[in-house]
Design a protein around this motif. Structure first.
Motif, short mmCIF file in Angstrom:
data_model
loop_
_atom_site.label_atom_id
_atom_site.label_comp_id
_atom_site.label_asym_id
_atom_site.label_seq_id
_atom_site.Cartn_x
_atom_site.Cartn_y
_atom_site.Cartn_z
N ALA A 62 0.81 -1.22 0.00
CA ALA A 62 0.00 0.00 0.00
C ALA A 62 0.84 1.27 0.00
O ALA A 62 0.32 2.36 -0.23
CB ALA A 62 -0.95 0.00 1.20
N HIS A 63 2.15 1.14 0.23
CA HIS A 63 3.02 2.31 0.12
C HIS A 63 3.03 2.86 -1.31
O HIS A 63 3.46 4.00 -1.53
CB HIS A 63 4.45 1.96 0.55
N ALA A 64 2.59 2.09 -2.27
CA ALA A 64 2.50 2.58 -3.64
C ALA A 64 1.39 3.61 -3.80
O ALA A 64 1.36 4.36 -4.79
CB ALA A 64 2.26 1.42 -4.61
N LEU A 78 7.93 -5.83 -2.61
CA LEU A 78 9.12 -6.67 -2.58
C LEU A 78 10.38 -5.88 -2.25
O LEU A 78 11.28 -6.38 -1.58
CB LEU A 78 9.27 -7.41 -3.90
N LEU A 79 10.44 -4.64 -2.73
CA LEU A 79 11.58 -3.80 -2.37
C LEU A 79 11.61 -3.56 -0.86
O LEU A 79 12.60 -3.88 -0.18
CB LEU A 79 11.51 -2.47 -3.11
N LEU A 80 10.52 -3.00 -0.34
CA LEU A 80 10.49 -2.68 1.09
C LEU A 80 10.44 -3.94 1.95
O LEU A 80 11.03 -3.99 3.04
CB LEU A 80 9.28 -1.79 1.39
N GLY A 81 9.74 -4.96 1.46
CA GLY A 81 9.61 -6.19 2.24
C GLY A 81 10.93 -6.89 2.45
O GLY A 81 11.25 -7.32 3.56
N HIS A 82 11.73 -7.00 1.39
CA HIS A 82 12.99 -7.71 1.56
C HIS A 82 13.99 -6.87 2.35
O HIS A 82 14.81 -7.40 3.11
CB HIS A 82 13.55 -8.16 0.19
N LEU A 83 13.90 -5.53 2.24
CA LEU A 83 14.77 -4.69 3.06
C LEU A 83 14.43 -4.83 4.54
O LEU A 83 15.32 -4.77 5.40
CB LEU A 83 14.65 -3.23 2.62
N SER A 333 9.22 8.20 -2.68
CA SER A 333 9.71 7.49 -1.50
C SER A 333 10.80 8.34 -0.87
O SER A 333 11.02 9.49 -1.27
CB SER A 333 10.23 6.08 -1.81
N VAL A 334 11.50 7.78 0.10
CA VAL A 334 12.47 8.56 0.86
C VAL A 334 13.90 8.26 0.43
O VAL A 334 14.84 8.39 1.20
CB VAL A 334 12.31 8.30 2.38
#
Length: 369
Positions: A62-64, A78-83, A333-334
């Motif tokens: 939902a950050h999208a 997947l980007l934020l999840g794996h980080l 994003s940041v």
């Protein structure tokens, strides 16, 4: 997440690039693509056995800030999840102002001058600057460049789409948030959206421009990981809700009710509060058109071809004038990568510098750290 973690550097480089060149890790796209197709499609409803897992990753997706599921949201998840499984989601000690202060100090140390409190309404106000990087939305570029832009490029910018908005509330509270599940209180960032089905419904309804009474809400409790951010019996907590673009509703009651659902008694801890509507966000920052804090809808096409289809997305048709905002790749994003990649583009095109310069701070700055 394990295969993504093994190629984490390549995955991050791929997603946070300008998406125009050959990736340095050639395996990263093959590791990432099938997972994006899975979590960015209706298969996302069936890929996990438990609702807990489905909801957890959907909250990250939902950050999208847009339609769920989608290929763009799958990539974000997947980007934020794996980080989160690797480096974590760090926040700057003392708040994000520390990043701005460090950058300003370094600019000044290199002889730069910073002017604030002045609104630029016409590019001609910048005089004869050799190079100008504009951290503005396409809408603002059209306003300040006027008829200087070619008509074809103006039409492309006019077609740029903006996404759903954020409406924000800042709370000052007397005690930690009384989450029903105390484990939630260990997190600095919390997603409130309910089940995967509820989040899909809420985000898709919001993306259509329809307001709901139970929107997705993101809550940040910085003192959980940075105790120095407050005072005894005075804690900052901030939250924002995903709402339709241009929404004029005061978000206080909606956000407070969403937190209260998972943390009964939260309202009793509130000492003070202030809010900003989605519509008012644009007055606060013109880049947030209609309250879109991402400066552009994160559709698959627009994620890659923002702000207009061209090989190098940062220069405009005007000599020396470039865009470097989140309206350019890799989007919101940041990460700060839009400005970083725009700067490299300027160095390459305008000055023939193809070797990335060192970004190490000056020696006297390091000595003072």
């Amino acid at each position: 997440m394990e295969p993504l973690l093994r190629h984490s550097t390549g995955v991050v480089d791929l997603i946070l690039s300008g998406q125009r060149g050959i990736p340095r890790d050639l395996l990263a796209p093959f590791v990432l693509a099938p997972r994006v197709l899975t979590h960015g499609s209706p298969f996302a409803r069936t890929v996990f056995r438990t609702e807990r897992a489905r909801s957890l990753l959907t909250g990250v997706a939902a950050h999208a800030v847009g339609k769920l599921p989608s290929l763009a949201s799958g990539a974000v998840a997947l980007l934020l999840g794996h980080l989160a499984h690797g480096t974590g989601w760090p926040i700057p000690q003392g708040g994000s102002i520390r990043i701005a202060q460090a950058m300003a100090d370094d600019i000044k140390a290199h002889g730069g001058v910073i002017h604030t409190g002045r609104r630029i309404t016409d590019l001609r106000e910048l005089g004869h600057a050799e190079t100008v990087l504009l951290d503005v939305s396409p809408k603002t570029l059209l306003e300040i460049a006027g008829d200087e832009l070619p008509e074809r490029y103006m039409r492309r910018l006019a077609r740029f789409r903006y996404g759903p908005a954020a409406a924000k509330v800042d709370f000052l509270v007397s005690d930690p948030i009384p989450w029903t599940d105390p484990h939630v209180g260990r997190a600095g960032t919390v997603h409130l959206g309910g089940t995967q089905r509820e989040m899909f419904r809420q985000e898709n309804t919001t993306a259509k421009g329809i307001a709901t009474g139970e929107p997705f809400v993101l809550v940040v409790d910085p003192m959980t990981v940075d105790p120095g951010r407050g005072l005894p019996r005075k804690r900052p907590v901030w939250a924002y809700a995903h709402v339709p673009n241009g929404d004029t509703r005061d978000p206080v009651d909606i956000v407070r009710a969403r937190i209260e659902r998972y943390a009964p008694g939260f309202t009793d801890t509130v000492l003070a509060q202030r809010s900003i509507t989605a519509a008012a966000y644009e007055a606060y920052n013109p880049n947030y058109v209609g309250g879109d804090i991402g400066s552009g809808a994160m559709t698959l096409t627009q994620s890659i071809l923002r702000p207009a289809p061209q090989l190098d997305p940062y220069p405009t048709p005007l000599p020396g004038i470039c865009l470097c905002s989140a309206s350019t790749p890799p989007g919101s994003s940041v990460h700060g990568m839009s400005g970083y990649l725009a700067a490299l583009s300027v160095l390459r095109r305008e000055y023939g510098i193809r070797t990335q310069p060192s970004l190490t701070p000056n020696e006297h700055l390091l000595a003072g750290c």
